[in-house]
Design a protein around this motif. Structure first.
Motif, PDB file in Angstrom:
ATOM      1  N   UNK A   1       1.530  -5.054   0.828  1.00  0.00           N
ATOM      2  CA  UNK A   1       1.123  -5.859  -0.315  1.00  0.00           C
ATOM      3  C   UNK A   1      -0.238  -5.403  -0.816  1.00  0.00           C
ATOM      4  N   UNK A   2      -0.311  -5.107  -2.104  1.00  0.00           N
ATOM      5  CA  UNK A   2      -1.533  -4.572  -2.695  1.00  0.00           C
ATOM      6  C   UNK A   2      -2.229  -5.601  -3.567  1.00  0.00           C
ATOM      7  N   UNK A   3      -3.539  -5.517  -3.604  1.00  0.00           N
ATOM      8  CA  UNK A   3      -4.318  -6.389  -4.476  1.00  0.00           C
ATOM      9  C   UNK A   3      -5.643  -5.724  -4.800  1.00  0.00           C
ATOM     10  N   UNK A   4      -6.212  -6.096  -5.935  1.00  0.00           N
ATOM     11  CA  UNK A   4      -7.534  -5.615  -6.296  1.00  0.00           C
ATOM     12  C   UNK A   4      -7.578  -4.343  -7.108  1.00  0.00           C
ATOM     13  N   UNK A   5      -6.426  -3.804  -7.461  1.00  0.00           N
ATOM     14  CA  UNK A   5      -6.367  -2.613  -8.314  1.00  0.00           C
ATOM     15  C   UNK A   5      -5.047  -2.647  -9.084  1.00  0.00           C
ATOM     16  N   UNK A   6      -4.955  -1.877 -10.187  1.00  0.00           N
ATOM     17  CA  UNK A   6      -3.724  -1.896 -11.001  1.00  0.00           C
ATOM     18  C   UNK A   6      -2.582  -1.156 -10.308  1.00  0.00           C
ATOM     19  N   UNK A   7      -1.866  -1.885  -9.483  1.00  0.00           N
ATOM     20  CA  UNK A   7      -0.842  -1.311  -8.613  1.00  0.00           C
ATOM     21  C   UNK A   7       0.145  -0.436  -9.378  1.00  0.00           C
ATOM     22  N   UNK A   8       0.544  -0.867 -10.577  1.00  0.00           N
ATOM     23  CA  UNK A   8       1.583  -0.120 -11.296  1.00  0.00           C
ATOM     24  C   UNK A   8       1.065   1.166 -11.925  1.00  0.00           C
ATOM     25  N   UNK A   9      -0.185   1.505 -11.694  1.00  0.00           N
ATOM     26  CA  UNK A   9      -0.734   2.785 -12.134  1.00  0.00           C
ATOM     27  C   UNK A   9      -0.952   3.749 -10.969  1.00  0.00           C
TER      28      UNK A   9
END
Length: 124
Positions: free
Chosen positions: A22-30
């Motif tokens: 699980x990712x957070x804190x950055x634009x994951x879809x980029x």
């Protein structure tokens, strides 16, 4: 920025595990995402990588046909479905993020964010 890996555990040979990151804190879809692993006494190695859209995927030869990487950009999660597990798959598995399109999904130098790892232990 945080990458939280989960889903590890102990499994018998031939079994399966689903790892999540699980990712957070950055634009994951980029970001492109990859899974790496490190077994005891061995160097870190590439497992699988996926581009931002999910349309470009790479696997290490050692896991090809057994592991599947996928991502859900709506949930900011990347998955690794590990099937037909073997004792040699025992390792700590790490997810990592690379901005844009890395020249090589298997080269750790392109990955700027790393998760803390989740342990998978496969018994024979």
């Amino acid at each position: 920025v945080q990458l939280q890996a989960s889903g590890g555990g102990s499994v018998e040979a031939g079994g399966s595990r689903r790892l999540s990151c699980a990712a957070s804190g950055f634009p994951f879809d980029s970001y492109a995402m990859s899974w790496f692993r490190r077994a005891p006494g061995k160097e870190r190695e590439f497992v699988a990588g996926i581009n931002w859209s999910g349309h470009s995927i790479r696997y290490a030869d050692a896991v090809k046909g057994r592991f599947t990487i996928a991502r859900d950009n709506a949930k900011n999660v990347v998955y690794l479905d590990a099937n037909s597990l073997k004792p040699e798959d025992t390792a700590t598995y790490y997810c990592a993020a690379a901005v844009g399109v890395p020249q090589d999904y298997s080269d750790p130098q392109w990955f700027i964010y790393w998760g803390q790892g989740t342990q998978v232990t496969v018994s024979s």
